[in-house]
Structure formats: structure tokens, C-alpha cells
Design a protein around this motif. Sequence first.
Motif, mmCIF file in Angstrom:
data_model
loop_
_atom_site.group_PDB
_atom_site.id
_atom_site.type_symbol
_atom_site.label_atom_id
_atom_site.label_comp_id
_atom_site.label_asym_id
_atom_site.label_seq_id
_atom_site.Cartn_x
_atom_site.Cartn_y
_atom_site.Cartn_z
ATOM 1 N N ALA A 79 28.467 -26.299 -13.078
ATOM 2 C CA ALA A 79 27.493 -25.344 -12.526
ATOM 3 C C ALA A 79 26.345 -26.084 -11.840
ATOM 4 O O ALA A 79 25.895 -25.684 -10.761
ATOM 5 C CB ALA A 79 26.952 -24.455 -13.642
ATOM 6 N N SER A 110 25.376 -25.769 -8.004
ATOM 7 C CA SER A 110 24.071 -25.169 -7.680
ATOM 8 C C SER A 110 23.252 -26.036 -6.732
ATOM 9 O O SER A 110 22.259 -25.574 -6.173
ATOM 10 C CB SER A 110 23.269 -24.918 -8.967
ATOM 11 O OG SER A 110 22.774 -26.141 -9.499
ATOM 12 N N LYS A 116 26.556 -18.373 -5.379
ATOM 13 C CA LYS A 116 25.701 -17.657 -6.336
ATOM 14 C C LYS A 116 26.435 -17.719 -7.675
ATOM 15 O O LYS A 116 27.528 -17.170 -7.829
ATOM 16 C CB LYS A 116 25.510 -16.203 -5.867
ATOM 17 C CG LYS A 116 24.531 -15.425 -6.697
ATOM 18 C CD LYS A 116 23.100 -15.893 -6.491
ATOM 19 C CE LYS A 116 22.196 -15.356 -7.581
ATOM 20 N NZ LYS A 116 20.940 -16.072 -7.688
ATOM 21 N N ILE A 117 25.832 -18.442 -8.639
ATOM 22 C CA ILE A 117 26.593 -18.826 -9.839
ATOM 23 C C ILE A 117 26.087 -18.127 -11.095
ATOM 24 O O ILE A 117 24.876 -18.095 -11.358
ATOM 25 C CB ILE A 117 26.461 -20.361 -10.041
ATOM 26 C CG1 ILE A 117 26.922 -21.092 -8.770
ATOM 27 C CG2 ILE A 117 27.260 -20.841 -11.250
ATOM 28 C CD1 ILE A 117 26.145 -22.362 -8.507
ATOM 29 N N CYS A 155 19.942 -26.136 -14.065
ATOM 30 C CA CYS A 155 20.700 -25.042 -13.437
ATOM 31 C C CYS A 155 19.788 -23.847 -13.156
ATOM 32 O O CYS A 155 19.827 -23.259 -12.067
ATOM 33 C CB CYS A 155 21.850 -24.596 -14.343
ATOM 34 S SG CYS A 155 23.237 -25.751 -14.417
ATOM 35 N N ASN A 207 17.758 -24.118 -10.223
ATOM 36 C CA ASN A 207 18.528 -23.968 -8.968
ATOM 37 C C ASN A 207 19.080 -22.550 -8.799
ATOM 38 O O ASN A 207 19.936 -22.326 -7.954
ATOM 39 C CB ASN A 207 19.699 -24.967 -8.946
ATOM 40 C CG ASN A 207 19.224 -26.403 -8.818
ATOM 41 O OD1 ASN A 207 18.055 -26.645 -8.541
ATOM 42 N ND2 ASN A 207 20.124 -27.352 -9.001
ATOM 43 N N VAL A 259 20.815 -20.600 -11.070
ATOM 44 C CA VAL A 259 21.998 -20.185 -11.837
ATOM 45 C C VAL A 259 21.573 -19.144 -12.888
ATOM 46 O O VAL A 259 20.505 -19.266 -13.490
ATOM 47 C CB VAL A 259 22.654 -21.401 -12.538
ATOM 48 C CG1 VAL A 259 23.822 -20.963 -13.439
ATOM 49 C CG2 VAL A 259 23.117 -22.424 -11.508
#
Length: 361
Positions: free
Chosen positions: A18, A22, A28-29, A161, A164, A166
Motif C-alpha cells: 500500500a 500510495s 485510490k487505496i 500510508c 499519502n 490511504v
Amino acid sequence: MAKNIVVIGAGVAGLTTALLLSRKSGYKIVVAAKHMPGDYDIEYASPWAGANYMPVSITGTDAAEWDKNTWGPLEDLARNNPGAGVHFQDCEIHNRTKDVGSATAEWFKELLSSNPWFAKVVPNFRALPKEALGPGIDSATVFTSVCINTAIYLPWLVSQCLSNGVIFKRAIFDHILDATASGIHPNGNVDLVVNCTGLMASKLGGVQDTTVVPARGQIVIVRNDAGKMLDMSGTDDGDEEACYVMTRAAGGGTILGGSYQKGNWESQPDPNLAIRIMKRAVKMCPALTDGKGIEHLDIIRHGVGLRPVREGGTRIEKERIGGVLVVHNYGAGGAGYQSSYGCAQAAVDLIDQAWNVQAKL
Ligand code: FAD
């Protein structure tokens, strides 16, 4: 338009995948998992790991390539990012001739070699002089490695994450396609699922990879400081047992290991095994207790984790399941940290290939 991705799993494999995703534009996670950093559970291997960089992968294999590609990022964290909980530590590999041919020595073949592939990757690889060897040790090598405090590193990965963009959520999936159900991804439809379910890939509907089995690792975490990491080619207590010591960064305690009990799902520590682990550790590393017995070990906790060992090695592959694109990254066995960046990058490459997304510069 951004592609919507759900990563199943918040162990080191899911979080590293991830994180690398990212850092790119175009994704788009959501990370969805039953267990998150902070949890301790028998179905969640990552918190139990030492964890160090001590490759057992064989020259010329994908596994060796993934390990090799992970050294740089881990070294960079140890050098430049103290908040990640990764520090440099010397790693000594002790070799007893009597272990030759044993299961552990076979598994450690490359590690025990006097010239393994990683001698050119890690700093300061060298043989220890004969006079530096303890009783019963026939040869030894030493190199600069890293030890990761997983209690700091896993939350650090989450926080990177989150920074960023996530999204994290708790979810339990019976089938891999449940990750595409409405309500999992805020943008609605899911374009791709990344499967980082570790050992539980053996049970997840749509995957049910029965070649993934547990290799049970029992540990004792103590407050004593070893000052370095040590690993032995074998023990006198059978092939399912191991002897290693590593001190985690930033007050994380010292991990005494261990065992490698294949097919064993037992979650509770075995007290007899714990005694053997402590006795072997103190013998191999007298500095732990100033040469005194195991009653001078100050125990923080006993633990058991299950390494997700897969026949044929870590599965990094693309597959279409019920019309949905899936990229797998599971089954790293005892190497989930030391191969984490190499494996995650290989998985991200497969995801990129699906849409030819260019890296954000
Ligand atoms: P896991 O950490 O098990 O994570 C799996 C994730 O998937 C979890 O979040 C789980 O909740 C989720 N999940 C699974 N199924 C579902 C489902 N159906 N629905 C929703 N979520 C699901 N490695 C090293 O590199 N160096 C070491 O020194 C080292 N030492 C170790 C020592 C011990 C004692 C042990 C046990 C392991 C050690 N390892 C080491 C190995 C390493 O811990 C593993 O390879 C690694 O943690 C595997 O990570 P993972 O993300 O694949 O799986």
C-alpha cells in the motif's frame, strides 16, 4: 481517472505494498483487514517477527532478488529515518560442522556459506577469526544488518500510508470477491484487489491455497541486551528448533528464538520449549546475563507467531477471479520483512502493467 484498489491485509506485505502504491498518482487505496498494527493474534504473523535482515534465499532465485531489493530501503530507514524503529546491528552467524545435513542447515545453506550472494550487498561481511569463536563453533561470519522493532515499524508504515491518503478499515472477508462489495471502497467500484492475507490465504474463498502452511515460531522477549544479533546453524534439540537472538531498536527488548514447527497451528507458548530457547540463547550469547543462568533473564513476554510458508515461495502473481483483477503478494514464510520492499515493488509492477500507470516523479 484514479483506479480503485483494495489491499486485503495489514501485515508487513499489505502495508508495504500500500505504501509503494500510495507514492504513485492514479491509485485510490483502501487497506482492509481483520488485524491491524497493535493487535497480537495467531492469524497475524507480522508483530511476532524479530525482525532482521538475514537472507536464506538461494543465489539466482526470485527470492534472492526480492531480498536484495529490500536491503537498500531498510538501510535507508536505519540511516535516515529514526522514527521507523529500524537500527543497524551486527549479525553473527555461528556454524557447527555437526549440523551439516540437518533440516535447519539445509534451510540456512546460503546463510551459512562463507561467500553468500548478500556478501556484496550488506556492509562489512567477513569471517570471524578462529580465536573469536565460542566452544563448539567451527566457523562464523558477521555482517552489518538491521533489526526492526515491529511494534514501532508497523504503525509507522500505517502513518506513512495515511499521510499519502490511504484509507484503513476493519473487515473480514470469507471470499476474496467480498472485497469488491459496496461500502468497502468509498469511490464505489473496485478495479483491483491485492491479496496480502499471509497464512490465511490458505482459507480465503476464491484463493484457498493449500500450499501455504504455518511454520510455528515461539519466542521469548526479554529486557536483557545482547548488543548484537546471533544465529546458530542448528540445535541439539531437533530439527524443529532454532537458536537466535536479536535486540530490537528503541527499547523494543531482545527476541530469543525459537522454533520452526511446520504444520503446527498451536497458539499457546510451550513452557518446556521456552526453557530450551532461553538456555540455548544464554549459552550462545553469555553477554545477555553476564555469563549467568536463565534466571537472570528478565522476561517481558512469551510469544508465538506462524510464518506463512508457501511451497514454491512467495506468490507474486496476477490472476482474474470472477472477472476481477487480483494481484497476490503472500506466502513470504520467515522472510516477510527482509523481502518486503522487493516483493511489494514486484506486486506494484504487476498492478502498473495492468494500466501502464507512470510513477509520480
Ligand atoms: P500477516 O502479518 O499475517 O498479515 C496478514 C494480514 O491479512 C492481517 O492483517 C490479517 O488480518 C489479514 N487477513 C488475512 N485473512 C483475512 C481475511 N479473510 N479478511 C480480512 N483480513 C484478512 N521475517 C523477516 O523478514 N525477518 C525476521 O527476522 C523474521 N522473524 C520472524 C520470527 C517469527 C517468530 C515469526 C513468526 C515470523 C518471522 N518473520 C521474519 C516472518 C514474517 O513475520 C512474515 O513473513 C510476515 O510477517 C508475513 O507478513 P504478511 O503481511 O504476509 O502476513
